[in-house]
Motif scaffolding. Structure first.
Motif, PDB file in Angstrom:
ATOM      1  N   UNK A  58       0.888  -1.318  -0.043  1.00 27.53           N
ATOM      2  CA  UNK A  58      -0.011   0.113  -0.205  1.00 27.53           C
ATOM      3  C   UNK A  58       0.898   1.209  -0.080  1.00 27.53           C
ATOM      4  N   UNK A  59       1.986   1.129   0.658  1.00 30.51           N
ATOM      5  CA  UNK A  59       2.699   2.289   0.952  1.00 30.51           C
ATOM      6  C   UNK A  59       3.486   2.594  -0.502  1.00 30.51           C
ATOM      7  N   UNK A  60       4.114   1.705  -0.896  1.00 34.63           N
ATOM      8  CA  UNK A  60       4.970   2.067  -2.198  1.00 34.63           C
ATOM      9  C   UNK A  60       4.714   0.611  -3.028  1.00 34.63           C
ATOM     10  N   UNK A  61       3.583   0.672  -3.741  1.00 33.27           N
ATOM     11  CA  UNK A  61       3.340  -0.490  -4.574  1.00 33.27           C
ATOM     12  C   UNK A  61       4.174  -0.855  -5.678  1.00 33.27           C
ATOM     13  N   UNK A  62       5.165   0.039  -6.201  1.00 32.94           N
ATOM     14  CA  UNK A  62       6.012   0.096  -7.343  1.00 32.94           C
ATOM     15  C   UNK A  62       7.322  -0.726  -6.898  1.00 32.94           C
ATOM     16  N   UNK A  63       7.429  -0.989  -5.551  1.00 34.40           N
ATOM     17  CA  UNK A  63       8.640  -1.411  -4.999  1.00 34.40           C
ATOM     18  C   UNK A  63       8.577  -3.164  -4.609  1.00 34.40           C
ATOM     19  N   UNK A  64       9.141  -3.866  -5.173  1.00 32.66           N
ATOM     20  CA  UNK A  64       9.159  -5.383  -4.870  1.00 32.66           C
ATOM     21  C   UNK A  64       9.663  -5.740  -3.595  1.00 32.66           C
ATOM     22  N   UNK A  65       9.050  -6.781  -2.968  1.00 32.43           N
ATOM     23  CA  UNK A  65       9.373  -7.085  -1.724  1.00 32.43           C
ATOM     24  C   UNK A  65      10.050  -8.648  -1.679  1.00 32.43           C
ATOM     25  N   UNK A  66      10.912  -8.715  -0.699  1.00 38.04           N
ATOM     26  CA  UNK A  66      11.582  -9.996  -0.618  1.00 38.04           C
ATOM     27  C   UNK A  66      11.602 -10.154   1.042  1.00 38.04           C
ATOM     28  N   UNK A  67      10.752 -11.070   1.560  1.00 41.24           N
ATOM     29  CA  UNK A  67      10.776 -11.402   2.696  1.00 41.24           C
ATOM     30  C   UNK A  67      11.191 -12.899   3.305  1.00 41.24           C
ATOM     31  N   UNK A  68      11.776 -13.212   4.346  1.00 43.57           N
ATOM     32  CA  UNK A  68      12.240 -14.526   4.664  1.00 43.57           C
ATOM     33  C   UNK A  68      11.032 -15.504   4.437  1.00 43.57           C
TER      34      UNK A  68
END
Length: 268
Positions: A58-68
């Motif tokens: 929601x905060x930055x939809x254009x930035x991908x996420x890598x989570x453990x």
């Protein structure tokens, strides 16, 4: 992207993740299971992950996420990312299961291989560490905010070492080191102790993953520390290879001290 504006929002996301972790901690059953790599995962890990992932989208939809807890992303995909979130929803799961307090929520923003924003929240200790490039490093402890700076190393330096991942290499390093005080801490709090001027050297002689270190590295570096991979003493970098395991590294507080001969014993 203005980090000074982004940082408070990321801190609030991490704080809420911490509250959800503490809700699970108050229950009788943590729902402990084992992942494919035989590391433990709990209901708290997943509750924190789901909250962080949704809020960052929601905060930055254009930035991908890598989570453990969602790390099965091919390097062919990741290598195209110039900017991404790197998250450990619950760093120190073993400490959490043991009902120790040394566990954290870690959220970092990585740009071009290096952390430029980092938040570390330790909900059981009521302390938050946060930093961003060009902004500085700070902590909020018991409601009091202060700026973080590394200290000049004392005559008897403090080494902060892993609580749950001690190994013969660490024992040999400590035995060969000059007079020092060794303190054991869990999770990314070891980075934060260097940043807060409470310790002088964090030698890492065992395996870590990139999500374990990104946020802590940002906090430490913005407070004036160096985070160096071993043995070449280059700056620890991210998303450069298929494996998400880090090399061995060391976090140095007082950069005027020549730590190289001592660190070379780890590299050997």
């Amino acid at each position: 992207m203005k980090f000074a504006e982004l940082l408070p929002a990321v801190l609030e996301i991490a704080e809420e993740a911490g509250r959800r972790i503490m809700q699970v901690r108050g229950s009788a059953d943590f729902g402990v299971t084992e992942k494919a790599d035989h590391s433990p995962v709990t209901l708290a890990d997943m509750a924190a992950h789901r909250h962080i992932a949704a809020e960052l989208r929601t905060l930055a939809p254009q930035i991908p996420l890598l989570s453990e807890e969602d790390a099965d992303i091919a390097f062919d995909t990741r290598r195209a990312w110039s900017r991404y979130w790197l998250v450990d929803p619950l760093d120190g799961t073993k400490e959490f299961i043991k009902r120790n307090d040394d566990f954290t929520v870690n959220i970092a923003l990585i740009e071009d291989g290096y952390p430029v924003l980092g938040v570390v929240v330790a909900p059981a200790l009521n302390v938050r560490y946060f930093a961003a490039q060009g902004v500085g490093a700070f902590q909020i402890k018991d409601g009091v905010r202060s700026e973080l700076h590394v200290r000049k190393a004392p005559a008897i330096p403090v080494f902060v070492v892993s609580r749950s991942h001690k190994n013969p290499e660490l024992e040999a390093f400590l035995a060969a080191a000059p007079p020092h005080e060794a303190r054991s801490r869990g999770s990314s709090l070891k980075f934060c102790q260097i940043a807060a001027g409470e310790a002088d050297l964090y030698p890492r002689t065992g395996p870590t993953s990139e999500w374990d270190t990104g946020a802590g590295q940002c906090v430490a570096e913005q407070a004036g520390a160096l985070v160096l991979r071993l043995p070449d003493l280059s700056r620890l970098r991210y998303n450069q290879k298929d494996s998400l395991l880090n090399p061995l590294f060391a976090v140095i507080g007082d950069c005027s001290v020549d730590w190289k001969p001592l660190l070379a014993t780890i590299a050997a």
